[in-house]
Design a protein around this motif. Structure first.
Motif, mmCIF file in Angstrom:
data_model
loop_
_atom_site.group_PDB
_atom_site.id
_atom_site.type_symbol
_atom_site.label_atom_id
_atom_site.label_comp_id
_atom_site.label_asym_id
_atom_site.label_seq_id
_atom_site.Cartn_x
_atom_site.Cartn_y
_atom_site.Cartn_z
ATOM 1 N N SER A 176 0.846 -1.187 0.000
ATOM 2 C CA SER A 176 0.000 0.000 0.000
ATOM 3 C C SER A 176 0.882 1.237 0.000
ATOM 4 O O SER A 176 2.093 1.156 0.214
ATOM 5 C CB SER A 176 -0.932 0.001 1.213
ATOM 6 N N ARG A 177 0.247 2.363 -0.222
ATOM 7 C CA ARG A 177 1.002 3.618 -0.347
ATOM 8 C C ARG A 177 0.325 4.707 0.468
ATOM 9 O O ARG A 177 -0.897 4.838 0.434
ATOM 10 C CB ARG A 177 1.071 3.997 -1.821
ATOM 11 N N ASP A 178 1.097 5.481 1.201
ATOM 12 C CA ASP A 178 0.617 6.676 1.901
ATOM 13 C C ASP A 178 1.272 7.882 1.240
ATOM 14 O O ASP A 178 2.448 8.176 1.476
ATOM 15 C CB ASP A 178 0.977 6.614 3.384
ATOM 16 N N LYS B 245 0.784 11.054 1.561
ATOM 17 C CA LYS B 245 1.139 12.170 2.440
ATOM 18 C C LYS B 245 2.483 11.950 3.115
ATOM 19 O O LYS B 245 3.243 12.894 3.344
ATOM 20 C CB LYS B 245 0.043 12.385 3.479
ATOM 21 N N LYS B 246 2.770 10.706 3.427
ATOM 22 C CA LYS B 246 4.047 10.379 4.070
ATOM 23 C C LYS B 246 5.119 10.005 3.051
ATOM 24 O O LYS B 246 6.259 9.752 3.422
ATOM 25 C CB LYS B 246 3.857 9.243 5.070
#
Length: 126
Positions: free
Chosen positions: A71-73, A75-76
């Protein structure tokens, strides 16, 4: 050229879980295919997962399908690899890269990338 740093590895018992992180600096992961790879000393590299930019459609190696999730965040600026139901065969050093290739919906182990980080060690043992 940007830099990716893997973290989150450790030692777990069979059946346990680990969550690896891949933090980026100098490049925006949101716009890249993101690959997770693994390699143990003396073994060939294996493509673990390949995730597209945008919607983040991901494909997995048959050996981890149903147990691992990437998965990917945005914002971070970090990508994750959640690894569940681990077994000793999953013991490897895990690497991430801002590229991945597919063949027949299987992540390939080779990409045109030469800035590999140190990786993160995941060990599974009772």
């Amino acid at each position: 050229q940007g830099q990716l740093v893997e973290s989150g590895g450790g030692l777990v018992q069979p059946g346990g879980s680990l969550r690896l992180s891949c933090a980026a600096s100098g490049l925006d992961l949101e716009y890249y295919n993101i690959g997770w790879f693994r390699q143990a000393p003396g073994k060939e590299r294996e493509g673990v997962s390949c995730m597209s930019p945008g919607r983040g459609t991901a494909y997995y190696a048959e050996s981890v399908r149903g147990r691992f999730t990437t998965s990917r965040d945005n914002k971070k600026n970090t990508v994750y690899l959640q690894m569940n139901s681990l077994n000793p065969e999953d013991t490897d050093v895990y690497y991430c890269a801002p590229d991945c290739r597919m063949r027949n919906y299987q992540p390939l182990p080779v990409i045109d990338y030469d800035a590999w980080g140190r990786g993160s060690q995941g060990a599974v043992s009772s």
